[in-house]
Design a protein around this motif. Structure first.
Motif, short mmCIF file in Angstrom:
data_model
loop_
_atom_site.label_atom_id
_atom_site.label_comp_id
_atom_site.label_asym_id
_atom_site.label_seq_id
_atom_site.Cartn_x
_atom_site.Cartn_y
_atom_site.Cartn_z
N GLN A 44 82.46 117.78 81.58
CA GLN A 44 82.98 118.71 80.59
C GLN A 44 84.38 118.30 80.12
O GLN A 44 84.73 118.43 78.95
CB GLN A 44 83.04 120.13 81.16
CG GLN A 44 81.75 120.91 81.05
CD GLN A 44 81.40 121.21 79.59
OE1 GLN A 44 82.25 121.53 78.80
NE2 GLN A 44 80.12 121.06 79.26
N VAL A 45 85.17 117.81 81.07
CA VAL A 45 86.54 117.40 80.72
C VAL A 45 86.48 116.26 79.70
O VAL A 45 87.18 116.30 78.68
CB VAL A 45 87.31 116.95 81.97
CG1 VAL A 45 88.63 116.27 81.58
CG2 VAL A 45 87.57 118.13 82.88
N VAL A 46 85.65 115.28 79.98
CA VAL A 46 85.53 114.15 79.06
C VAL A 46 85.01 114.64 77.71
O VAL A 46 85.49 114.23 76.65
CB VAL A 46 84.60 113.07 79.64
CG1 VAL A 46 84.32 111.99 78.60
CG2 VAL A 46 85.22 112.46 80.88
N ALA A 47 84.06 115.54 77.76
CA ALA A 47 83.46 116.03 76.51
C ALA A 47 84.47 116.77 75.65
O ALA A 47 84.45 116.66 74.42
CB ALA A 47 82.27 116.94 76.84
N LYS A 48 85.36 117.53 76.28
CA LYS A 48 86.25 118.40 75.51
C LYS A 48 87.66 117.87 75.37
O LYS A 48 88.53 118.55 74.82
CB LYS A 48 86.30 119.79 76.17
CG LYS A 48 84.95 120.48 76.24
CD LYS A 48 85.08 121.97 75.95
CE LYS A 48 83.72 122.63 75.84
NZ LYS A 48 83.79 124.01 75.37
N ALA A 49 87.93 116.69 75.89
CA ALA A 49 89.29 116.16 75.84
C ALA A 49 89.76 115.97 74.40
O ALA A 49 89.00 115.52 73.55
CB ALA A 49 89.35 114.84 76.60
N THR A 50 91.01 116.34 74.16
CA THR A 50 91.63 116.12 72.85
C THR A 50 92.94 115.36 73.08
O THR A 50 93.50 115.41 74.18
CB THR A 50 91.96 117.45 72.16
OG1 THR A 50 92.94 118.14 72.94
CG2 THR A 50 90.73 118.31 72.01
N ARG A 73 95.71 117.54 74.55
CA ARG A 73 95.53 117.83 75.97
C ARG A 73 95.93 116.63 76.83
O ARG A 73 96.58 116.78 77.87
CB ARG A 73 94.05 118.16 76.24
CG ARG A 73 93.63 119.49 75.66
CD ARG A 73 94.37 120.62 76.33
NE ARG A 73 93.57 121.82 76.38
CZ ARG A 73 93.75 122.78 77.28
NH1 ARG A 73 94.68 122.67 78.19
NH2 ARG A 73 93.00 123.86 77.26
N LEU A 74 95.53 115.46 76.39
CA LEU A 74 95.85 114.26 77.16
C LEU A 74 97.36 114.00 77.16
O LEU A 74 97.91 113.55 78.17
CB LEU A 74 95.09 113.06 76.59
CG LEU A 74 93.56 113.16 76.73
CD1 LEU A 74 92.88 111.95 76.08
CD2 LEU A 74 93.17 113.25 78.19
N ASP A 75 98.01 114.31 76.05
CA ASP A 75 99.46 114.17 76.01
C ASP A 75 100.13 115.11 77.00
O ASP A 75 101.11 114.75 77.65
CB ASP A 75 99.99 114.44 74.59
CG ASP A 75 99.88 113.20 73.71
OD1 ASP A 75 99.77 112.09 74.27
OD2 ASP A 75 99.91 113.34 72.47
N ALA A 76 99.58 116.32 77.10
CA ALA A 76 100.12 117.28 78.07
C ALA A 76 100.03 116.70 79.48
O ALA A 76 100.95 116.82 80.29
CB ALA A 76 99.37 118.60 77.98
#
Lengths: 262, 262
Positions: B122-128, B131-134
DNA sequence: AAACATATTTTTGTACACAATATGAAAATA
DNA sequence: TATTTTCATATTGTGTACAAAAATATGTTT
């Protein structure tokens, strides 16, 4: 054999001298946490088995009178139930039986899939005949409950099965986690589930016992995944229930009808 | 920027007029749950960041004086911390900072492996990108903390990273579950971890961000599995800590030495 | 000096009282 | 008549007092 909760009316009613706390009430003094625990258990079961409709107000005074204790003890219990997300406490507005949203329901089932499927390897590794027999016993009682159309007991035992299954992994932390998730699931089923759904059709619990007994990790995992998806589908499928925004729509609708009546 | 907890001594000391509640204290009246929340946050951080040694007694009177509130509020906070397993409340014996056993520590990490690996798809599916910058920001602050040898902050941020990662899956229930597990992990690390272990070596957090960004589900899952096993190994490896039975041994030892001194 | 029994002190558990806030109804106003 | 304001009532939030239990200190006996 667990204590049967008193059959309360739809709403919390005043002026009944005292609620039967089951076997624990026998002891007179009942000092310390024993009493709190009994009260907690009663409220817990009342909520999880849907004796109390979601949204029902739980006034401290009423509960205090009902259980013949002071509000102090009641507050502690309500606080605990709030931590477990079974009741909702809003500032200066008191406690109500929680009303899980559809999103919350989906999250809960997603979490269950992760936890229950993830724990399967350990379960298979640590399964013993005694443990499996305990599971079979739950399934038996589940069938009995279904036979007599006892929906509440069936839902409860269905949950017990899943928790007991996970317990085989001998990981107290996971067992507690799942206990919480299962309680909330029961509340979801009670809220959104069609009558006799979520338990009647899905009592294939017996199948997974054989898969575990035969050491088939992948089979058991796949079964669990499918089973939980089935349960979720049979319950949450009904889509969003009207709460705040749709309430307005309904009222508008009613007003419009009423206007055309005149 | 979170509030820095007051640097208490090793034991809860009496007679200090009032504890600084950080930014929240600005408001005078501080009605309702705001104050409780601040007190909770302070105690929570004090425990998780190991300002309070596991086993430390937390007397209600002392805390009530320290935070300038009545025992009522303190009891509520302690109750909550007990529910989260960060403090231990025994009947008529009050609250102490929890002392997780080695078994418990292993269970917690096993649970984390299941949850954190299970949530990866789910994390991979919804990553933006946002979010990754955070996540990258947390890693940056983590490195800063390590650079200045701030073990407590490093442990805290390490936990934050794991929670923030899971949050990407957009499942509040799982996020809360994991928050609890991570808090307890911090307590375990603070208890059993060697100085600067559990954070220093394992700040390869940056790696998993790239795996997620590239959509590599299996890679990310494998990384997480290995990472959590590494952390656990670096911490719990020290074996059972002396508590009740070994205390006797220590006392005997001391007595023996003392006897030979005379 | 050690072990046991007893008294004192400390700390927690529970109930209660009062203050603060929200809720609902009646009255005032547009 | 609809809307707003005010006031009464009910319910929750918080502090305090007292009772019960445990921890500690004291004294007695062997």
């Amino acid at each position: 054999m667990r204590s049967t909760p008193t059959d309360w009316g739809e709403e919390m009613t005043r002026k009944r001298s005292s609620i039967d706390l089951g076997p624990m009430q026998a002891e007179e003094g009942m000092s310390g946490s024993g009493r709190d625990e009994a009260i907690y258990r009663n409220l817990y079961l009342a909520i999880v088995e849907n004796h109390l409709e979601p949204g029902t107000k739980l006034p401290e005074d009423t509960l205090a009178e009902a259980f013949a204790v002071s509000r102090t003890s009641i507050r502690k219990v309500l606080q605990r139930l709030a931590y477990e997300r079974l009741v909702d406490i809003r500032l200066n507005r008191g406690a109500t039986v929680a009303q899980p949203t559809v999103k919350e329901a989906r999250d809960i089932f997603a979490a269950r899939r992760i936890v229950e499927c993830g724990v399967i390897p350990q379960v298979v590794a640590k399964a013993t005949p005694a443990r499996l027999d305990a599971l079979r016993d739950i399934v038996r009682r589940e069938h009995e409950a279904e036979a007599r159309r006892d929906r509440r007991e069936a839902i409860f035992l269905s949950g017990e099965f899943h928790v007991e299954l996970a317990r085989i992994a001998d990981n107290e932390t996971i067992a507690e986690l799942l206990t919480g998730l299962v309680s909330r699931s029961s509340l979801v089923i009670a809220t959104y589930g069609a009558p006799m759904a979520g338990s009647c059709r899905h009592s294939e619990h017996h199948d997974v016992i054989d898969l575990i007994a035969s050491g088939d990790v992948e089979g058991a995992r796949a079964w669990m995944e499918r089973h939980l998806k089935d349960v979720e589908r049979s319950v949450v499928l009904v889509e969003e229930t009207p709460s705040a925004p749709d309430l307005r729509k309904i009222l508008d609708e009613v007003a419009r009808r009423h206007r055309s009546d005149r």
